[in-house]
Write a protein that holds these residues in place. Structure first.
Motif, PDB file in Angstrom:
ATOM      1  N   VAL A  86       7.461   6.884   2.194  1.00 56.11           N
ATOM      2  CA  VAL A  86       7.431   5.660   1.391  1.00 56.11           C
ATOM      3  C   VAL A  86       6.253   4.784   1.823  1.00 56.11           C
ATOM      4  CG1 VAL A  86       8.669   3.477   0.969  1.00 56.11           C
ATOM      5  CG2 VAL A  86       9.864   5.653   0.719  1.00 56.11           C
ATOM      6  N   ASP A  87       6.019   4.706   3.128  1.00 59.47           N
ATOM      7  CA  ASP A  87       4.875   3.936   3.639  1.00 59.47           C
ATOM      8  C   ASP A  87       3.556   4.463   3.092  1.00 59.47           C
ATOM      9  OD1 ASP A  87       5.979   1.982   5.084  1.00 59.47           O
ATOM     10  OD2 ASP A  87       5.478   2.785   7.063  1.00 59.47           O
ATOM     11  N   LYS A  90       3.265   3.627  -0.566  1.00 55.26           N
ATOM     12  CA  LYS A  90       2.931   2.203  -0.720  1.00 55.26           C
ATOM     13  C   LYS A  90       1.452   1.967  -0.443  1.00 55.26           C
ATOM     14  CE  LYS A  90       5.810   0.219   2.045  1.00 55.26           C
ATOM     15  NZ  LYS A  90       6.771  -0.579   2.819  1.00 55.26           N
ATOM     16  N   SER A  93      -0.500   3.123  -3.337  1.00 54.22           N
ATOM     17  CA  SER A  93      -0.236   2.221  -4.448  1.00 54.22           C
ATOM     18  C   SER A  93      -1.075   0.944  -4.326  1.00 54.22           C
ATOM     19  CB  SER A  93       1.246   1.865  -4.416  1.00 54.22           C
ATOM     20  OG  SER A  93       1.813   1.931  -5.668  1.00 54.22           O
ATOM     21  N   ARG A  94      -1.159   0.416  -3.094  1.00 57.44           N
ATOM     22  CA  ARG A  94      -1.938  -0.806  -2.847  1.00 57.44           C
ATOM     23  C   ARG A  94      -3.418  -0.612  -3.106  1.00 57.44           C
ATOM     24  NH1 ARG A  94       0.923  -1.077   2.067  1.00 57.44           N
ATOM     25  NH2 ARG A  94      -0.745  -0.182   3.308  1.00 57.44           N
ATOM     26  N   THR A  99       0.024   2.488  -9.775  1.00 52.24           N
ATOM     27  CA  THR A  99       0.967   1.881  -8.850  1.00 52.24           C
ATOM     28  C   THR A  99       2.393   2.301  -9.207  1.00 52.24           C
ATOM     29  OG1 THR A  99       1.703  -0.240  -7.985  1.00 52.24           O
ATOM     30  CG2 THR A  99       0.911  -0.245 -10.254  1.00 52.24           C
ATOM     31  N   PRO A 101       6.322   1.292  -8.913  1.00 50.75           N
ATOM     32  CA  PRO A 101       7.412   0.426  -8.451  1.00 50.75           C
ATOM     33  C   PRO A 101       8.505   1.310  -7.835  1.00 50.75           C
ATOM     34  CG  PRO A 101       6.878   0.034 -10.769  1.00 50.75           C
ATOM     35  CD  PRO A 101       6.213   1.314 -10.375  1.00 50.75           C
ATOM     36  N   MET A 102       8.913   0.976  -6.632  1.00 52.79           N
ATOM     37  CA  MET A 102       9.841   1.857  -5.924  1.00 52.79           C
ATOM     38  C   MET A 102      11.082   1.120  -5.473  1.00 52.79           C
ATOM     39  SD  MET A 102       8.260   4.461  -3.127  1.00 52.79           S
ATOM     40  CE  MET A 102       7.062   3.295  -2.632  1.00 52.79           C
TER      41      MET A 102
END
Ligand code: HPA
Ligand code: MG
Length: 235
Positions: A86-87, A90, A93-94, A99, A101-102
């Motif tokens: 997940v990190d 993210k 995504s940044r 991107t 949404p999670m």
């Protein structure tokens, strides 16, 4: 890693660690002193795990970049992989225009006593997954057919499974995860949140437990029953 022991890509898409892979000597790495004598070798060093996870995150991002996703983390063994994956998603995504949404949801599966799989599989926290309807799901954890059936009943738009490890178990007909970190021999491994009777989750590398370690942390079935009764009484 040795050429003979590791191939870059197998049928599952993960890094294949062959049966002959002896692992690395423990002296080559740092690990908690409270586990000295309890391990045979470092099977997959922590750095290799994080590097592979980074690539899985990219693959997931490439495939699912246009969907809202719900990440279903299978506790407890899947928590470290889930957090790191997940990190990485993210971070991607940044740093890009695509991107995701999670949302992250946690469920618990329990089926192991010592290093043996038991018949009864318990799913906790999965009673109401109705919020999955119409969402894409990435499950992280061990291979989980029972869980998949359960999740499918809530009619998500898409289900993808990410597994850090897939074991080469004889006569295994289970379907493979869509995203696989490593394909490994049929050995009991610990570390990176994988446990032996709740020990070794605080070890970063994935290691093979020693006979000494198995004996030291073994619990008898009656002991486990008592533990379960205590938890039930408290609940
Ligand atoms: N280690 C820890 N937990 C597990 C394993 C393993 O090798 N296989 C299934 N659950
Ligand atoms: Mg376990």
């Amino acid at each position: 890693m040795e050429d003979a022991a590791v191939q870059s890509e197998g049928r599952s898409g993960g890094i294949v660690i062959n049966d002959g892979w002896p692992g690395y000597s423990l002296d080559l790495f740092s690990y908690p002193a409270h586990y000295s004598g309890d391990l045979d070798c470092v099977f997959i060093p922590h750095g290799v795990i994080t590097d592979r996870t980074e690539r899985l995150a990219r693959n997931i991002m490439d495939d699912l970049g246009d969907h809202d996703i719900v990440v279903l983390c299978v506790l407890k063994g899947g928590y470290q992989f889930c957090v790191d994956l997940v990190d990485r998603i993210k971070a991607l995504s940044r740093n890009s225009n695509r991107t995701i949404p999670m949302r992250v949801h946690f469920i618990r599966l329990k089926s192991y006593l010592n290093d043996q799989s038991t018949e009864d599989l318990h799913i906790l926290g999965a009673e109401d997954l109705s919020f999955l309807a119409g969402k894409a799901i990435v499950g992280t954890g061990k291979t989980m057919e029972t869980l998949l059936k359960h999740v499918e009943a809530f009619r998500p738009k898409m289900i993808k499974v990410a597994g850090l490890l897939v074991k080469r178990v004889p006569h295994n007909t289970a379907c493979l995860p869509d995203y696989v970190g490593f394909e490994i021999p049929d050995r009991f491994v610990v570390g990176y949140a994988l446990d032996y009777n709740e020990y070794f989750r605080d070890l970063d590398h994935i290691c093979v437990i020693s006979e000494n370690g198995k004996m030291k942390y073994k619990i008898e079935k009656e002991g486990l029953q008592k533990e379960a009764n205590v938890i039930q009484q408290k609940a």
